[in-house]
Scaffold this motif. Structure first.
Motif, PDB file in Angstrom:
ATOM      1  N   GLU A 189       0.829  -1.202   0.000  1.00  0.00           N
ATOM      2  CA  GLU A 189       0.000   0.000   0.000  1.00  0.00           C
ATOM      3  C   GLU A 189       0.860   1.247   0.000  1.00  0.00           C
ATOM      4  OE1 GLU A 189      -0.689   0.574   4.818  1.00  0.00           O
ATOM      5  OE2 GLU A 189      -2.346  -0.066   3.534  1.00  0.00           O
ATOM      6  N   ALA A 190       0.297   2.310  -0.548  1.00  0.00           N
ATOM      7  CA  ALA A 190       1.013   3.580  -0.557  1.00  0.00           C
ATOM      8  C   ALA A 190       1.182   4.074   0.868  1.00  0.00           C
ATOM      9  CB  ALA A 190       0.244   4.605  -1.376  1.00  0.00           C
ATOM     10  N   PRO A 191       2.330   4.648   1.200  1.00  0.00           N
ATOM     11  CA  PRO A 191       2.529   5.171   2.554  1.00  0.00           C
ATOM     12  C   PRO A 191       1.504   6.259   2.881  1.00  0.00           C
ATOM     13  CG  PRO A 191       4.616   5.040   1.390  1.00  0.00           C
ATOM     14  CD  PRO A 191       3.542   4.783   0.375  1.00  0.00           C
TER      15      PRO A 191
ATOM     16  N   LEU B 211       2.947   7.459   8.524  1.00  0.00           N
ATOM     17  CA  LEU B 211       4.061   8.375   8.720  1.00  0.00           C
ATOM     18  C   LEU B 211       3.521   9.687   9.261  1.00  0.00           C
ATOM     19  CD1 LEU B 211       5.916   7.580   5.393  1.00  0.00           C
ATOM     20  CD2 LEU B 211       6.839   7.182   7.689  1.00  0.00           C
ATOM     21  N   LEU B 212       4.130  10.168  10.320  1.00  0.00           N
ATOM     22  CA  LEU B 212       3.701  11.401  10.959  1.00  0.00           C
ATOM     23  C   LEU B 212       4.740  12.487  10.706  1.00  0.00           C
ATOM     24  CD1 LEU B 212       2.173   9.103  12.533  1.00  0.00           C
ATOM     25  CD2 LEU B 212       2.208  10.619  14.509  1.00  0.00           C
ATOM     26  N   LEU B 213       4.276  13.647  10.274  1.00  0.00           N
ATOM     27  CA  LEU B 213       5.167  14.776  10.039  1.00  0.00           C
ATOM     28  C   LEU B 213       4.819  15.901  10.995  1.00  0.00           C
ATOM     29  CD1 LEU B 213       7.435  16.013   8.275  1.00  0.00           C
ATOM     30  CD2 LEU B 213       5.640  16.945   6.805  1.00  0.00           C
ATOM     31  N   ASP B 214       5.824  16.337  11.754  1.00  0.00           N
ATOM     32  CA  ASP B 214       5.645  17.503  12.613  1.00  0.00           C
ATOM     33  C   ASP B 214       6.822  18.453  12.416  1.00  0.00           C
ATOM     34  OD1 ASP B 214       7.784  16.482  14.044  1.00  0.00           O
ATOM     35  OD2 ASP B 214       6.559  15.715  15.688  1.00  0.00           O
ATOM     36  N   GLY B 215       6.935  19.451  13.258  1.00  0.00           N
ATOM     37  CA  GLY B 215       7.989  20.437  13.097  1.00  0.00           C
ATOM     38  C   GLY B 215       9.389  19.888  13.284  1.00  0.00           C
TER      39      GLY B 215
ATOM     40  N   SER C 159      11.803   0.093   0.178  1.00  0.00           N
ATOM     41  CA  SER C 159      10.531   0.413   0.830  1.00  0.00           C
ATOM     42  C   SER C 159      10.335   1.925   0.856  1.00  0.00           C
ATOM     43  CB  SER C 159      10.515  -0.124   2.263  1.00  0.00           C
ATOM     44  OG  SER C 159       9.450   0.457   3.000  1.00  0.00           O
ATOM     45  N   PRO C 160       9.241   2.445   0.306  1.00  0.00           N
ATOM     46  CA  PRO C 160       9.030   3.898   0.347  1.00  0.00           C
ATOM     47  C   PRO C 160       8.855   4.409   1.774  1.00  0.00           C
ATOM     48  CG  PRO C 160       7.062   2.781  -0.467  1.00  0.00           C
ATOM     49  CD  PRO C 160       8.141   1.752  -0.405  1.00  0.00           C
ATOM     50  N   TRP C 161       8.293   3.583   2.650  1.00  0.00           N
ATOM     51  CA  TRP C 161       8.138   3.964   4.051  1.00  0.00           C
ATOM     52  C   TRP C 161       9.504   4.247   4.677  1.00  0.00           C
ATOM     53  CZ3 TRP C 161       3.149   3.889   6.307  1.00  0.00           C
ATOM     54  CH2 TRP C 161       2.160   3.225   5.569  1.00  0.00           C
ATOM     55  N   VAL C 162      10.413   3.284   4.517  1.00  0.00           N
ATOM     56  CA  VAL C 162      11.727   3.384   5.145  1.00  0.00           C
ATOM     57  C   VAL C 162      12.592   4.422   4.438  1.00  0.00           C
ATOM     58  CG1 VAL C 162      13.779   2.091   5.839  1.00  0.00           C
ATOM     59  CG2 VAL C 162      11.541   0.965   5.858  1.00  0.00           C
TER      60      VAL C 162
END
Length: 252
Positions: free
Chosen positions: A4-6, A41-45, A123-126
């Motif tokens: 699955e797409a990330p 995947l979580l993106l923060d500051g 792996s696109p995730w990694v």
């Protein structure tokens, strides 16, 4: 490996321009809410991290070359085995293709010692986690210059794509995924998450043969201490530690 797409979830302090760049580069799916199941995947500051939503108590995985074990090894050593296996010695800093880069820890160690390291991660995730860690390292005033010069990441299907990139190296390094146990809670967490996310490298035997065709000096394979050699092919030399060994295949 997860097909699955990330999924990408942005927290309020995330850089949305950076989020769009990640989406394009790694074909991510932006979600409006943090999922209850699966990976995200979580993106923060402070950058990108990976969470297994089913097991939130495990916490998140993040690539950080500026702190933790990576920083400790950079300042105080502790990388003697991998550097010796690859052939780092006085006056010799071989070029390396790390064909199974993962979180880039061994690649960072070798680059810190002066090797030119090209990393492949399929792996696109990694790969996204690794690129995020590299971006922050490149921006650091202390290590940014040599990280930029010596570490290159290619998101591609490992060695099978090396020829189209016209790459060569003195050493090809393989550290395929395998089920194993460690006492360290941090490593145990990462291995548990990665086994569910990307699974084992079922083509590791094939990777060895392709690596032997590419390396000009040697192929180094990191294996559990009790594991059989890849493809049943005995190595010319071995270097063992308490928990694993390096199988060293010399190119004649």
């Amino acid at each position: 490996m997860s097909a699955e797409a990330p999924r990408l979830y942005c927290l309020p302090d995330a850089d949305l321009n950076y989020a769009e760049s990640l989406q394009r580069r790694f074909s991510m799916l932006r979600v409006a809410e943090l999922p209850e199941t699966g990976f995200c995947l979580l993106l923060d500051g402070n950058g990108l991290s990976l969470r297994w939503c089913d097991e939130a108590k495990l916490g998140a995985i993040k690539v950080d070359f500026l702190a933790g074990k990576a920083a400790h090894r950079r300042h105080y050593g502790g990388a003697e085995a991998v550097s010796k296996a690859v052939g780092v010695k006085k006056g010799q800093r071989p070029s390396v293709i790390d064909a199974t880069a993962g979180l880039g820890r061994d690649a960072f160690v070798l680059a810190n010692l002066g090797c030119q390291v090209t990393m492949f991660e399929r792996s696109p995730w990694v790969a996204a986690l690794l690129e995020d860690g590299l971006n922050r390292a490149k921006a650091d005033p202390d290590i940014g210059e040599w990280v930029t010069q010596r570490m290159k990441l290619i998101h591609a299907n490992s060695i099978s794509d090396i020829q189209q990139h016209h790459l060569q190296a003195e050493v090809v390094y393989l550290d395929p995924m395998y089920p194993h146990r460690k006492k360290s809670a941090q490593v145990k967490k990462e291995m548990r998450i990665f086994q569910h996310l990307v699974g084992a490298d079922s083509d590791a035997d094939e990777l060895l043969q392709q690596a032997l065709n590419i390396a000009s000096k040697r192929v180094v394979v990191k294996r559990p201490s009790t594991a059989t050699p890849l493809a049943g092919k005995a190595a010319a030399n071995q270097l063992s530690t308490k928990t694993h060994r390096f199988d060293i295949y010399s190119i004649i």
